[in-house]
Design an enzyme around this catalytic site. Structure first.
Site, PDB file in Angstrom:
ATOM      1  N   ARG A 103      70.391 -11.992-115.594  1.00  0.00           N
ATOM      2  CA  ARG A 103      69.481 -12.891-114.734  1.00  0.00           C
ATOM      3  C   ARG A 103      67.753 -12.309-115.570  1.00  0.00           C
ATOM      4  NH1 ARG A 103      70.077 -12.716-108.560  1.00  0.00           N
ATOM      5  NH2 ARG A 103      67.797 -12.322-108.557  1.00  0.00           N
ATOM      6  N   ARG A 135      59.904  -6.467-108.135  1.00  0.00           N
ATOM      7  CA  ARG A 135      60.782  -7.151-107.030  1.00  0.00           C
ATOM      8  C   ARG A 135      60.849  -5.867-106.013  1.00  0.00           C
ATOM      9  NH1 ARG A 135      65.891  -9.170-109.970  1.00  0.00           N
ATOM     10  NH2 ARG A 135      66.614  -9.485-107.790  1.00  0.00           N
ATOM     11  N   ARG A 142      62.214 -13.647 -96.259  1.00  0.00           N
ATOM     12  CA  ARG A 142      61.755 -12.534 -97.089  1.00  0.00           C
ATOM     13  C   ARG A 142      60.321 -12.023 -96.488  1.00  0.00           C
ATOM     14  NH1 ARG A 142      65.121 -13.460-101.956  1.00  0.00           N
ATOM     15  NH2 ARG A 142      65.026 -11.830-103.062  1.00  0.00           N
ATOM     16  N   LYS A 164      73.743  -8.085-101.341  1.00  0.00           N
ATOM     17  CA  LYS A 164      73.745  -9.302-100.593  1.00  0.00           C
ATOM     18  C   LYS A 164      74.671 -10.501-101.015  1.00  0.00           C
ATOM     19  CE  LYS A 164      69.117 -10.115-100.662  1.00  0.00           C
ATOM     20  NZ  LYS A 164      68.611  -8.867-101.419  1.00  0.00           N
ATOM     21  N   ARG A 170      73.302  -5.303-113.934  1.00  0.00           N
ATOM     22  CA  ARG A 170      73.923  -6.341-113.541  1.00  0.00           C
ATOM     23  C   ARG A 170      74.129  -7.325-114.556  1.00  0.00           C
ATOM     24  NH1 ARG A 170      72.038  -9.215-108.112  1.00  0.00           N
ATOM     25  NH2 ARG A 170      70.073  -9.573-109.273  1.00  0.00           N
TER      26      ARG A 170
END
Ligand code: AMP
Length: 217
Positions: A161, A172, A89, A13, A128
């Site tokens: 992160r 998540r 969300r 996203k 990531r």
């Protein structure tokens, strides 16, 4: 034009939002980025959000809706529309977004849903890395930098992160399935949902998104 970019954590996203916003001159509004900025600035919102985010759970609607209203109020009229990334969300936020758009005389957003198989998401998220300086995004599995830990673009340091640790990623993904995925029914029933296969590389996905936008303009 206003858009929501929707999909599970790790579906791309953020990357696609940057590209779409640049291409169409839109304002990229990421509630996750806004909350991370609040944490860095040690504001009251940041202090309330930090522990929740580190667990991989959702920050309260009250906090997030406040953040959203504030940014829309500040940036409305600056560009050719908003690209909402990471919001809504849950169903309540989806309803709230329509209400807020009404209040600010913005057209109701249509939704680009990035569909990525679940088995790809874990590696995308735990691998990531983000440049601490220019925010370029890499992945140690699929898109490594030339020199480990150093950004190809600006030589800045790469960071991970806090919520990309494996246990938090699992949480998540669970929260996405339980609370966020039902938002798709909401938009589907309203005829504002476009779902696309987003398992390919970033250029292919961007092309699919732009063709859907052009067909529906
Ligand atoms: P993101 O950068 O979109 O992956 O968001 C990172 C984290 O910020 C999420 O895991 C949530 O804890 C929090 N967050 C971001 N957007 C929202 C939202 N719309 N509602 C609740 N929590 C959010």
């Amino acid at each position: 034009m206003n858009l929501v970019i929707f999909g599970p954590p790790g579906s791309g996203k953020g990357t696609q939002s940057e590209r779409i916003a640049r291409h169409y001159g839109m304002t990229h509004l990421s509630t996750g980025d806004a909350l991370r900025q609040a944490i860095r600035n040690r504001t009251e919102v940041g202090l309330r959000a930090k522990a929740v985010m580190e667990k991989g759970e959702l920050v309260s609607d009250e906090i997030v809706n406040g953040v959203l209203r504030e940014i829309i109020g500040q940036k409305r009229g600056e560009s050719d529309g908003f690209l909402f990334d990471g919001y809504p969300r849950n169903i309540e936020q989806a309803r709230q977004l329509d209400t807020i758009c009404g209040e600010f005389s913005l057209s109701h957003p249509s939704v680009m849903n990035l569909d990525v198989p679940e088995e790809n998401l874990l590696l995308r998220l735990t691998g990531r890395r983000i440049c601490g300086q220019c925010k370029a995004t890499y992945n140690i599995h699929f898109q490594p930098t030339r020199q480990a830990g150093v950004c190809d673009e600006c030589s800045g340091p790469l960071i991970k992160r806090a919520d990309d640790e494996p246990d938090t990623v699992r949480e998540r993904l669970r929260v996405y399935k339980e609370e966020s995925a039902p938002v798709l029914d909401y938009y589907g029933e309203l005829g504002r949902l476009h779902t696309l296969d987003a398992a390919g590389d970033s250029d292919q996905v961007f092309e699919k998104i732009t063709s859907i936008i052009e067909e529906n303009r």
